[in-house]
Each structure stands twice: as structure tokens, then as C-alpha cells.
Design a protein around this motif. Structure first.
Motif, PDB file in Angstrom:
ATOM      1  N   THR A   1       5.833   2.895  10.696  1.00 62.37           N
ATOM      2  CA  THR A   1       5.963   2.484  11.900  1.00 62.37           C
ATOM      3  C   THR A   1       6.453   0.850  11.777  1.00 62.37           C
ATOM      4  O   THR A   1       7.084   0.412  12.442  1.00 62.37           O
ATOM      5  N   VAL A   2       5.857   0.190  10.676  1.00 63.09           N
ATOM      6  CA  VAL A   2       6.078  -1.033  10.646  1.00 63.09           C
ATOM      7  C   VAL A   2       7.508  -1.540  10.232  1.00 63.09           C
ATOM      8  O   VAL A   2       8.184  -2.385  10.746  1.00 63.09           O
ATOM      9  N   LEU A   3       7.985  -0.642   9.277  1.00 63.20           N
ATOM     10  CA  LEU A   3       9.347  -0.904   8.827  1.00 63.20           C
ATOM     11  C   LEU A   3      10.313  -0.561   9.766  1.00 63.20           C
ATOM     12  O   LEU A   3      11.381  -1.042  10.064  1.00 63.20           O
ATOM     13  N   LEU A   4      10.246   0.804  10.762  1.00 65.62           N
ATOM     14  CA  LEU A   4      10.905   0.858  11.870  1.00 65.62           C
ATOM     15  C   LEU A   4      11.073  -0.141  12.921  1.00 65.62           C
ATOM     16  O   LEU A   4      12.061  -0.470  13.309  1.00 65.62           O
ATOM     17  N   ALA A   5       9.928  -0.801  13.075  1.00 68.80           N
ATOM     18  CA  ALA A   5       9.786  -1.678  14.150  1.00 68.80           C
ATOM     19  C   ALA A   5      10.460  -3.016  13.780  1.00 68.80           C
ATOM     20  O   ALA A   5      11.063  -3.766  14.423  1.00 68.80           O
ATOM     21  N   ARG A   6      10.424  -3.088  12.318  1.00 69.72           N
ATOM     22  CA  ARG A   6      11.188  -4.348  11.696  1.00 69.72           C
ATOM     23  C   ARG A   6      12.711  -4.302  12.099  1.00 69.72           C
ATOM     24  O   ARG A   6      13.386  -5.303  12.205  1.00 69.72           O
ATOM     25  N   VAL A   7      13.250  -2.790  11.957  1.00 70.80           N
ATOM     26  CA  VAL A   7      14.555  -2.713  12.086  1.00 70.80           C
ATOM     27  C   VAL A   7      15.014  -2.670  13.422  1.00 70.80           C
ATOM     28  O   VAL A   7      16.048  -3.283  13.794  1.00 70.80           O
ATOM     29  N   ALA A   8      14.283  -1.934  14.220  1.00 71.14           N
ATOM     30  CA  ALA A   8      14.569  -1.863  15.587  1.00 71.14           C
ATOM     31  C   ALA A   8      14.387  -2.921  16.427  1.00 71.14           C
ATOM     32  O   ALA A   8      14.974  -3.278  17.275  1.00 71.14           O
ATOM     33  N   TYR A   9      13.365  -3.808  16.329  1.00 69.27           N
ATOM     34  CA  TYR A   9      12.748  -4.864  17.305  1.00 69.27           C
ATOM     35  C   TYR A   9      12.684  -6.179  16.616  1.00 69.27           C
ATOM     36  O   TYR A   9      12.273  -7.238  17.221  1.00 69.27           O
ATOM     37  N   SER A  10      13.232  -6.098  15.221  1.00 65.64           N
ATOM     38  CA  SER A  10      13.265  -7.499  14.155  1.00 65.64           C
ATOM     39  C   SER A  10      11.856  -8.030  14.410  1.00 65.64           C
ATOM     40  O   SER A  10      11.690  -9.282  14.458  1.00 65.64           O
ATOM     41  N   GLU A  11      10.852  -7.116  14.409  1.00 71.05           N
ATOM     42  CA  GLU A  11       9.334  -7.859  14.319  1.00 71.05           C
ATOM     43  C   GLU A  11       9.252  -8.250  12.733  1.00 71.05           C
ATOM     44  O   GLU A  11       9.569  -7.453  12.000  1.00 71.05           O
ATOM     45  N   ARG A  12       8.915  -9.451  12.940  1.00 67.96           N
ATOM     46  CA  ARG A  12       8.929 -10.010  11.386  1.00 67.96           C
ATOM     47  C   ARG A  12       7.856  -9.533  10.586  1.00 67.96           C
ATOM     48  O   ARG A  12       6.701  -9.424  11.045  1.00 67.96           O
ATOM     49  N   LEU A  13       8.221  -9.331   9.162  1.00 70.96           N
ATOM     50  CA  LEU A  13       7.136  -8.623   8.171  1.00 70.96           C
ATOM     51  C   LEU A  13       6.808 -10.043   7.483  1.00 70.96           C
ATOM     52  O   LEU A  13       7.424 -10.601   6.801  1.00 70.96           O
ATOM     53  N   ARG A  14       5.510 -10.262   7.590  1.00 66.21           N
ATOM     54  CA  ARG A  14       5.042 -11.497   7.026  1.00 66.21           C
ATOM     55  C   ARG A  14       4.573 -11.245   5.489  1.00 66.21           C
ATOM     56  O   ARG A  14       4.620 -10.031   5.011  1.00 66.21           O
ATOM     57  N   VAL A  15       4.336 -12.291   4.831  1.00 64.74           N
ATOM     58  CA  VAL A  15       4.280 -12.131   3.284  1.00 64.74           C
ATOM     59  C   VAL A  15       3.116 -11.300   3.035  1.00 64.74           C
ATOM     60  O   VAL A  15       3.030 -10.264   2.046  1.00 64.74           O
ATOM     61  N   ILE A  16       2.037 -11.551   3.721  1.00 65.94           N
ATOM     62  CA  ILE A  16       0.698 -10.574   3.637  1.00 65.94           C
ATOM     63  C   ILE A  16       1.176  -9.171   3.851  1.00 65.94           C
ATOM     64  O   ILE A  16       0.491  -8.279   3.195  1.00 65.94           O
ATOM     65  N   GLN A  17       1.919  -8.693   4.675  1.00 68.16           N
ATOM     66  CA  GLN A  17       2.205  -7.501   5.203  1.00 68.16           C
ATOM     67  C   GLN A  17       3.052  -6.816   3.957  1.00 68.16           C
ATOM     68  O   GLN A  17       2.887  -5.577   3.480  1.00 68.16           O
ATOM     69  N   ARG A  18       3.963  -7.797   3.408  1.00 67.85           N
ATOM     70  CA  ARG A  18       4.542  -7.078   2.352  1.00 67.85           C
ATOM     71  C   ARG A  18       3.809  -6.651   1.049  1.00 67.85           C
ATOM     72  O   ARG A  18       3.983  -6.113   0.282  1.00 67.85           O
ATOM     73  N   VAL A  19       2.773  -7.756   0.923  1.00 66.38           N
ATOM     74  CA  VAL A  19       1.735  -7.564  -0.172  1.00 66.38           C
ATOM     75  C   VAL A  19       0.826  -6.068   0.103  1.00 66.38           C
ATOM     76  O   VAL A  19       0.684  -5.406  -0.754  1.00 66.38           O
ATOM     77  N   GLY A  20       0.707  -6.034   1.254  1.00 65.49           N
ATOM     78  CA  GLY A  20       0.042  -4.778   1.904  1.00 65.49           C
ATOM     79  C   GLY A  20       0.752  -3.383   1.179  1.00 65.49           C
ATOM     80  O   GLY A  20       0.142  -2.529   0.875  1.00 65.49           O
ATOM     81  N   MET A  21       1.970  -3.703   1.784  1.00 66.47           N
ATOM     82  CA  MET A  21       2.841  -2.397   1.379  1.00 66.47           C
ATOM     83  C   MET A  21       3.026  -2.188  -0.411  1.00 66.47           C
ATOM     84  O   MET A  21       2.852  -1.094  -0.712  1.00 66.47           O
ATOM     85  N   ALA A  22       2.943  -3.382  -0.851  1.00 65.79           N
ATOM     86  CA  ALA A  22       3.064  -3.109  -2.582  1.00 65.79           C
ATOM     87  C   ALA A  22       1.729  -2.625  -2.940  1.00 65.79           C
ATOM     88  O   ALA A  22       1.646  -1.824  -3.926  1.00 65.79           O
ATOM     89  N   VAL A  23       0.492  -3.010  -2.279  1.00 60.30           N
ATOM     90  CA  VAL A  23      -0.880  -2.537  -2.834  1.00 60.30           C
ATOM     91  C   VAL A  23      -0.940  -1.008  -2.445  1.00 60.30           C
ATOM     92  O   VAL A  23      -1.559  -0.254  -3.089  1.00 60.30           O
ATOM     93  N   ALA A  24      -0.310  -0.693  -1.388  1.00 60.89           N
ATOM     94  CA  ALA A  24      -0.179   0.765  -0.737  1.00 60.89           C
ATOM     95  C   ALA A  24       0.279   1.813  -2.007  1.00 60.89           C
ATOM     96  O   ALA A  24      -0.143   2.747  -2.344  1.00 60.89           O
ATOM     97  N   VAL A  25       1.462   1.175  -2.478  1.00 61.32           N
ATOM     98  CA  VAL A  25       2.161   1.901  -3.500  1.00 61.32           C
ATOM     99  C   VAL A  25       1.471   2.026  -4.674  1.00 61.32           C
ATOM    100  O   VAL A  25       1.553   3.124  -5.143  1.00 61.32           O
ATOM    101  N   ALA A  26       0.752   1.037  -4.820  1.00 62.20           N
ATOM    102  CA  ALA A  26      -0.016   0.903  -6.177  1.00 62.20           C
ATOM    103  C   ALA A  26      -1.150   1.994  -5.852  1.00 62.20           C
ATOM    104  O   ALA A  26      -1.536   2.838  -6.919  1.00 62.20           O
ATOM    105  N   GLY A  27      -1.833   2.030  -4.664  1.00 66.34           N
ATOM    106  CA  GLY A  27      -2.789   2.841  -4.454  1.00 66.34           C
ATOM    107  C   GLY A  27      -2.589   4.385  -4.517  1.00 66.34           C
ATOM    108  O   GLY A  27      -3.349   5.309  -5.176  1.00 66.34           O
TER     109      GLY A  27
END
Length: 288
Positions: free
Chosen positions: A255-281
Motif C-alpha cells: 500500500t505504501v509503495l503504491l501510494a508513493r507512486v500514485a500520490y507522491s506520498e514521501r517515503l521517509r528513511v525510517i520507512q525504507r529501513v522498515g521495508m528492509a527489515v521486513a525483507v530480512a524477517g
């Protein structure tokens, strides 16, 4: 198998939530759900008929109870999406939805291998990190009641979804997909009750969902949400409740990635870290 099914459910939920939120922003949560829920019921009914099994009273009752909770969660969630950034609302809801099934799973005596447990904990951390936003000094809720703000409504919806996840596990898997049909009927009952309440109170139901594009998005959202229900149901009955629910609750990343593309909702650094942690998990869960 449980990992593939749960992650597929997360993907379907993530896209469905984005599309449903887009419709709710143009109309209202209830108006969006009047399209999403009936088509979802049609999809799961067709799936149940094709999949076999019988509509046993017990599993159907569990499914109906799950649907009542899920329906309330959908109304709160779509309302939250219409009021706050998707990149905040979806993760807050998912975190609340993940914690309750994990607690229920532990209470049921579920025990995870060390690597899988670490992976699950990382996924919970990831959901929390993705949900973090910059402080706004309270301006986000200025001019409206705090209890009707996006984040609060998201937390309410997440709690309802957590109950939904737990009750579908309790429904068992001996009746095919019929408990999911019961759940969608529960969704429909809640939406119908909300519409009736609004009508009796003389409340304005808001603009209609009109136009081919908006109607198509609503129908696609409902179909994907129903498909996600089926995938989660299969996942939770092929593995542990705590594992299936946490992996499914990773849907905010989509949802966040799609919102980033469609609505230009900015992805903060902490959110990028969260996604990386999700991949590791997810990687640890898969290896485990």
C-alpha cells in the motif's frame, strides 16, 4: 507453503487497500464498501462452490463472527484512509492486526523455531517502522475530533482485523471455504446496518461512487480483498496462526509503495529501513 500463501495474501490485501482507499477518497468509506463487499461475497461464494465442502453450522458461525469484526474493521479502515495518508494508516492498522493473533497463538501453545521467531519479531518491528511519521504538532487532527482521526481509526480497524484473523483460525478447515462465505456475509450485515443507521439519522451518505473508472476500482478492490481472505484462510490452516497473521500483515509495504507512486506520498528513511527489515524477517521465516 504457509509462507507463500500468507505473502500472497499480503500482496492482495495491499493492492485492495490502496484501490479501496482511492475510491473512499473520491466518495466515502460506506459508499465504497457498498461496491466492494457484495462483489467480494460473489467471489468467495463461487470459490466455495468450486472448492467443495459443506456449509456446516459451526464453521459458518465462526466465519460470520469473523466477518462482523472484519466488517467493522473495513468501515474504520476505509474511513481512516479517507482522512489520513495511506503510508501511515495502513501500517498502523497492520501492526494492531498482527499483535493480537501473535498473542493468541502463544496462548494456544504455538512455539516457533528460533530463526522463525526472530523473523516474526523482525516483521513486527518492520510494521512499526513503516508506520512512523514526522510529528506535526497536532495539526493533523485540528478541526476534528481526535477519535475520528486517521491513526486512531486505523488502530481500531487493526484490532478488528486481528479478531478476524483469530476467529478464522477457530473456524477450522473441514468445511472447505464456506467459513469465508460466512465471513463475507458478516461484512455485508455490518455495512447494511451502518447504511441503515445513517439513513435513520438523516445523515448525508456522501457522493456516489460513479464513473466507470471508480466503479471498476471498487469492484477490483472487493475482488482482491476476497481473494486475500481465501489465501489467508488457506495459510492459517496450513501453519501457525502467529506466523500466518504476521506475514499477511506485511501488506502495508504494498500500500505504501503504491501510494508513493500514485500520490507522491514521501517515503521517509525510517520507512525504507522498515521495508528492509521486513525483507530480512521474511527471509528468516522462509529459511526456518
Amino acid at each position: 507453503m504457509v509462507t507463500i500463501l500468507a505473502l500472497s495474501a499480503a500482496l492482495a490485501y495491499g493492492v485492495a487497500d490502496f484501490l479501496g482507499g482511492a475510491v473512499a477518497r473520491k466518495s466515502t468509506a460506506l459508499k465504497a464498501l457498498t461496491w466492494c463487499v457484495p462483489i467480494g461475497l460473489a467471489v468467495v461464494l463461487a470459490s466455495a462452490l468450486l472448492g467443495g465442502g459443506s456449509a456446516s453450522p459451526g464453521p459458518m458461525a465462526w466465519g460470520l463472527a469473523a466477518g462482523l469484526s472484519g466488517g467493522a474493521g473495513l468501515i474504520a479502515f476505509y474511513r481512516a484512509l479517507a482522512r489520513g495518508p495511506m503510508s501511515v494508516v495502513a501500517p498502523v492498522s497492520a501492526l494492531a492486526a498482527a499483535v493480537l493473533p501473535v498473542a493468541a497463538g502463544i496462548a494456544r501453545g504455538e512455539r516457533l523455531d528460533a530463526s522463525v521467531l526472530v523473523g516474526v519479531l523482525l516483521c513486527l518491528v518492520a510494521i512499526g517502522l513503516v508506520s512512523m511519521e514526522e510529528g506535526d504538532g497536532g495539526k493533523a487532527v485540528a478541526g476534528r475530533r481526535l477519535l475520528d482521526s486517521g491513526p486512531i481509526m486505523a488502530a481500531v480497524s487493526g484490532t478488528c482485523f486481528g479478531v478476524f484473523f483469530v476467529l478464522l483460525k477457530a473456524a477450522g478447515d473441514g468445511s472447505g471455504l464456506w467459513p469465508i462465505v460466512g465471513a463475507r456475509v458478516g461484512n455485508l450485515v455490518i455495512v447494511a446496518a451502518a447504511l441503515l443507521f445513517m439513513a435513520l439519522r438523516g445523515r448525508d451518505l456522501g457522493p456516489k461512487v460513479s464513473g466507470r473508472t471508480l466503479v471498476a476500482l471498487a469492484l477490483l478492490s472487493g475482488s482482491l480483498d476476497a481473494g486475500a481472505n481465501v489465501l489467508y484462510f488457506m495459510a492459517v490452516h496450513n501453519g501457525l496462526l502467529s506466523l500466518a497473521a504476521v506475514l499477511t500483515s506485511l501488506y502495508p509495504a504494498i500500500t505504501v509503495l503504491l501510494a508513493r507512486v500514485a500520490y507522491s506520498e514521501r517515503l521517509r528513511v525510517i520507512q525504507r529501513v522498515g521495508m528492509a527489515v521486513a525483507v530480512a524477517g521474511v527471509a528468516l521465516v522462509t529459511v526456518g
